[in-house]
Design a protein around this motif. Structure first.
Motif, PDB file in Angstrom:
ATOM      1  N   SER B  70       0.829  -1.210   0.000  1.00 54.02           N
ATOM      2  CA  SER B  70       0.000   0.000   0.000  1.00 54.02           C
ATOM      3  C   SER B  70       0.863   1.259   0.000  1.00 54.02           C
ATOM      4  CB  SER B  70      -1.027  -0.007   1.131  1.00 54.02           C
ATOM      5  OG  SER B  70      -0.395  -0.209   2.347  1.00 54.02           O
ATOM      6  N   ALA B  73       2.198   1.479  -3.732  1.00 53.11           N
ATOM      7  CA  ALA B  73       1.175   1.750  -4.755  1.00 53.11           C
ATOM      8  C   ALA B  73       0.861   3.239  -4.873  1.00 53.11           C
ATOM      9  CB  ALA B  73      -0.095   0.974  -4.424  1.00 53.11           C
ATOM     10  N   PHE B  77       3.610   3.624 -10.532  1.00 57.38           N
ATOM     11  CA  PHE B  77       2.490   3.457 -11.452  1.00 57.38           C
ATOM     12  C   PHE B  77       2.810   2.511 -12.601  1.00 57.38           C
ATOM     13  CE2 PHE B  77       1.904   7.386  -9.111  1.00 57.38           C
ATOM     14  CZ  PHE B  77       0.647   7.146  -8.573  1.00 57.38           C
ATOM     15  N   ILE B  78       3.130   1.281 -12.225  1.00 59.69           N
ATOM     16  CA  ILE B  78       3.240   0.177 -13.185  1.00 59.69           C
ATOM     17  C   ILE B  78       2.549  -1.025 -12.524  1.00 59.69           C
ATOM     18  CG2 ILE B  78       5.315   0.853 -14.487  1.00 59.69           C
ATOM     19  CD1 ILE B  78       6.997  -0.749 -12.509  1.00 59.69           C
ATOM     20  N   PRO B  79       2.197  -2.039 -13.317  1.00 55.50           N
ATOM     21  CA  PRO B  79       1.486  -3.171 -12.728  1.00 55.50           C
ATOM     22  C   PRO B  79       2.328  -3.877 -11.659  1.00 55.50           C
ATOM     23  CG  PRO B  79       1.280  -3.195 -15.103  1.00 55.50           C
ATOM     24  CD  PRO B  79       2.307  -2.150 -14.774  1.00 55.50           C
ATOM     25  N   MET B  80       1.659  -4.252 -10.553  1.00 51.55           N
ATOM     26  CA  MET B  80       2.342  -4.951  -9.467  1.00 51.55           C
ATOM     27  C   MET B  80       1.668  -6.296  -9.206  1.00 51.55           C
ATOM     28  SD  MET B  80       3.466  -2.179  -6.634  1.00 51.55           S
ATOM     29  CE  MET B  80       1.903  -1.393  -6.399  1.00 51.55           C
ATOM     30  N   LEU B  96      -5.494  -7.045  -3.534  1.00 52.77           N
ATOM     31  CA  LEU B  96      -5.864  -6.102  -4.588  1.00 52.77           C
ATOM     32  C   LEU B  96      -6.243  -4.752  -3.982  1.00 52.77           C
ATOM     33  CD1 LEU B  96      -7.991  -8.344  -7.010  1.00 52.77           C
ATOM     34  CD2 LEU B  96      -5.591  -7.693  -7.248  1.00 52.77           C
ATOM     35  N   ARG B  97      -6.946  -4.792  -2.866  1.00 55.08           N
ATOM     36  CA  ARG B  97      -7.331  -3.541  -2.199  1.00 55.08           C
ATOM     37  C   ARG B  97      -6.109  -2.767  -1.726  1.00 55.08           C
ATOM     38  NH1 ARG B  97     -12.806  -2.749  -1.079  1.00 55.08           N
ATOM     39  NH2 ARG B  97     -12.268  -0.851   0.005  1.00 55.08           N
ATOM     40  N   GLY B  99      -3.507  -2.480  -3.312  1.00 54.82           N
ATOM     41  CA  GLY B  99      -2.934  -1.788  -4.460  1.00 54.82           C
ATOM     42  C   GLY B  99      -2.273  -2.689  -5.486  1.00 54.82           C
ATOM     43  N   ALA B 100      -2.320  -4.016  -5.275  1.00 57.05           N
ATOM     44  CA  ALA B 100      -1.758  -4.924  -6.279  1.00 57.05           C
ATOM     45  C   ALA B 100      -2.694  -4.989  -7.489  1.00 57.05           C
ATOM     46  CB  ALA B 100      -1.591  -6.319  -5.686  1.00 57.05           C
ATOM     47  N   ASP B 101      -2.139  -5.342  -8.640  1.00 54.90           N
ATOM     48  CA  ASP B 101      -2.946  -5.510  -9.849  1.00 54.90           C
ATOM     49  C   ASP B 101      -3.179  -6.979 -10.169  1.00 54.90           C
ATOM     50  OD1 ASP B 101      -2.956  -2.633 -10.890  1.00 54.90           O
ATOM     51  OD2 ASP B 101      -0.865  -3.039 -10.420  1.00 54.90           O
ATOM     52  N   LYS B 102      -2.228  -7.812  -9.755  1.00 52.60           N
ATOM     53  CA  LYS B 102      -2.342  -9.247 -10.012  1.00 52.60           C
ATOM     54  C   LYS B 102      -1.873  -9.990  -8.768  1.00 52.60           C
ATOM     55  CE  LYS B 102       0.217  -8.609 -14.198  1.00 52.60           C
ATOM     56  NZ  LYS B 102       0.959  -9.207 -15.320  1.00 52.60           N
TER      57      LYS B 102
END
Lengths: 227, 289
Positions: B70, B73, B77-80, B96-97, B99-102
């Motif tokens: 968190s 994130a 600003f790239i996928p994490m 995901l909450r 701040g992860a994307d995958k």
């Protein structure tokens, strides 16, 4: 919370992970709230329609949350709206995703799926996931002046995750083009007060954040023309 | 070469408690510094994504990554992608909450493959990465392990990869435990077998010690992305600007020596990797200016 910063409503229709959008807004000095309330949307200085997921489900959720008319009203008011990914596609008149679906109809055009075979007969990986470049249509170097893409290089990389792409009726709405395999398509549009991206600026590194920064500056100027 | 698909370079950050760590064969973990500092530098230098793995989460049933994610994130600003100790749909939701994307699942997917389908339906395929930890057997087969290669599962890797794809996962993170941390190069045979068998992207992980290794696993084995740890971490440590701070948990002896080099591993940075690949006709996110 800085009271003079633009207030952004990130429209939540229960389909996607909106935290990165919120973080990007806050990073460039906007006060962003994730909300499903039509009043919050209508009272905001700017709105963001994000989204990952299926077109049909998204429209159904927007209907159920009473947000379809709110978004249309917001756009009519002339205040800035930014669409991202599925949020771009929803602005269009219709999509063929799992049968024809009516979109918001704010921008004339349609949404179609990447073919599974390209023009050379080879298999195309769908969805497109990853980094790809954005270009000015017709290599017009002035096209990005006075837009949130100011200062972005022609050919810059942005991060994409999608299976469908848009075909706008009016080519003048096209702000960037991108080529995936052999298909060149519109990867962002600018239509009056509406700007929308097929890619995720909030996932596209420092250059993507620049887009948020430019949009924030635009909003600040609308609030206070003396800036 | 796969036309139009840009190869991704993904720094892998193994986390133990508050610290970035690195081991060999995922064992003998040494503390390298604060993960946030490394993540920030990699982001600024052009990393295409970041991969965080809580390497002890399975052992202690804890997941200490949330705070790190968190915090990161908010400024990266790239996928994490986040892995380690994620067991349930609720665990995925909470990562995901943060701040992860995958998410990357291993143990949970081996124990209950249906979680792949369930997660893909709820969060979308592109959110679900399945991690395979492979060890080569004396007969040449590869078997999947869990818990950093400690737990034998008996699952054959090739069949497992196909099943992972059919259940709707978006990507496979393929780690060779044999090569991990050694600098001897990726297991090219392993990567080639899996990449040829599935049409979802395969991220090769474990073993690179020089730029040629990265090129080979992409060119010869058709990896879609590479996850890299030691080569990048030791480079930053060598510069002394990312590892000054760490919390006193775990083995910090390596850091105190401040050598910044290790065995067969040639230090490098993300820009140098991209430049090398670009010059060898591998499409990647690199602007030749």
């Amino acid at each position: 919370m800085n009271k003079t910063n633009p207030r952004i409503a990130i429209i939540d229709y229960k389909l996607s992970n909106l935290f990165s959008v919120k973080h990007a807004c806050e990073f460039v000095g906007m006060n962003a709230e994730i909300t499903s309330s039509r009043d919050d949307v209508l009272n905001a200085d700017g709105a963001i329609l994000p989204g990952v997921g299926a077109f049909g489900d998204a429209m159904k959720n927007l209907e159920n949350l009473n947000l379809v008319s709110a978004i249309k009203e917001f756009v009519k008011s002339g205040k800035p709206l930014m669409g991202i990914c599925l949020g771009l596609q929803l602005l269009f008149s219709e999509s063929e995703e799992f049968g024809p679906h009516k979109g918001l109809g704010i921008i004339p055009g349609k949404v179609v799926k990447f073919p599974s075979i390209n023009s050379d007969g080879r298999v195309i990986k769908v969805p497109q996931i990853g980094w790809n470049t954005i270009h000015t249509p017709d290599s017009d170097p002035l096209k990005w002046q006075n837009t949130p893409l100011l200062g972005i290089a022609d050919g810059e990389f942005m991060y994409f995750v999608h299976s469908y792409y848009i075909i706008p009726d009016n080519t003048r709405d096209v702000l960037t083009t991108t080529t995936y395999d052999t298909i060149t398509y519109a990867s962002s549009i600018l239509h009056d007060n509406v700007i929308a991206f097929q890619f995720h600026p909030e996932k596209s590194g420092i250059e993507g954040v620049k887009i948020y920064k430019n949009w924030a500056l635009h909003l600040k100027k609308l609030n206070n023309p003396n800036i | 070469m796969k036309k139009g698909v840009n190869i991704r370079i993904i720094p892998r950050l193994d986390i133990k408690g508050p610290n970035l760590v690195k081991g060999i064969h995922l064992e003998g973990l040494r503390v390298l510094g604060k993960p946030e500092d490394f993540a920030k530098r990699y982001y600024e230098m052009g990393a295409d994504e970041l991969l965080y793995v809580d390497v002890v989460a399975s052992l202690y049933n804890r997941n200490s990554l949330h705070d790190i994610i968190s915090r990161t994130a908010k400024e990266i600003f790239i996928p994490m992608t986040v892995g380690g100790g994620i067991r349930t749909i609720d665990d995925i939701k909470s990562v995901l909450r943060a701040g992860a994307d995958k998410v990357a699942l291993n143990t949970a997917a081996i124990k209950n493959p249906e979680i792949i389908r369930e997660a893909a339906t709820i969060f979308g395929s592109s959110t679900v990465t399945i991690a395979i930890e492979a060890i080569k057997q004396p007969n040449g087969d590869y078997l999947a392990y869990t818990d950093n290669g400690r737990e034998f599962t008996g699952v054959e890797v090739l069949d497992w990869a196909k099943k992972i794809e059919s259940l709707g996962a978006g990507e496979i993170l393929l780690t060779s435990i044999d090569r991990e941390g050694t600098g001897l190069g990726f297991d090219k045979e392993l990567t080639k077998r899996i990449a040829a068998a599935v049409s979802i992207p395969v991220v090769a992980c474990g073993g690179p010690g020089k730029l040629e290794h990265i090129y080979e696993v992409i060119h010869e084995s058709q990896a879609d992305a590479v996850a890299i740890a030691s080569m990048l971490h030791y480079d930053l440590i060598g510069q002394g600007n990312a590892s000054a701070k760490y919390e006193g948990e775990g083995n910090t002896e390596f850091l105190k020596k401040k050598t910044g080099t290790f065995g067969k591993i040639t230090n490098t940075n993300i820009s140098a990797i991209k430049k090398y690949l670009f010059e060898h006709d591998i499409p990647c996110r690199y602007r030749n200016e």
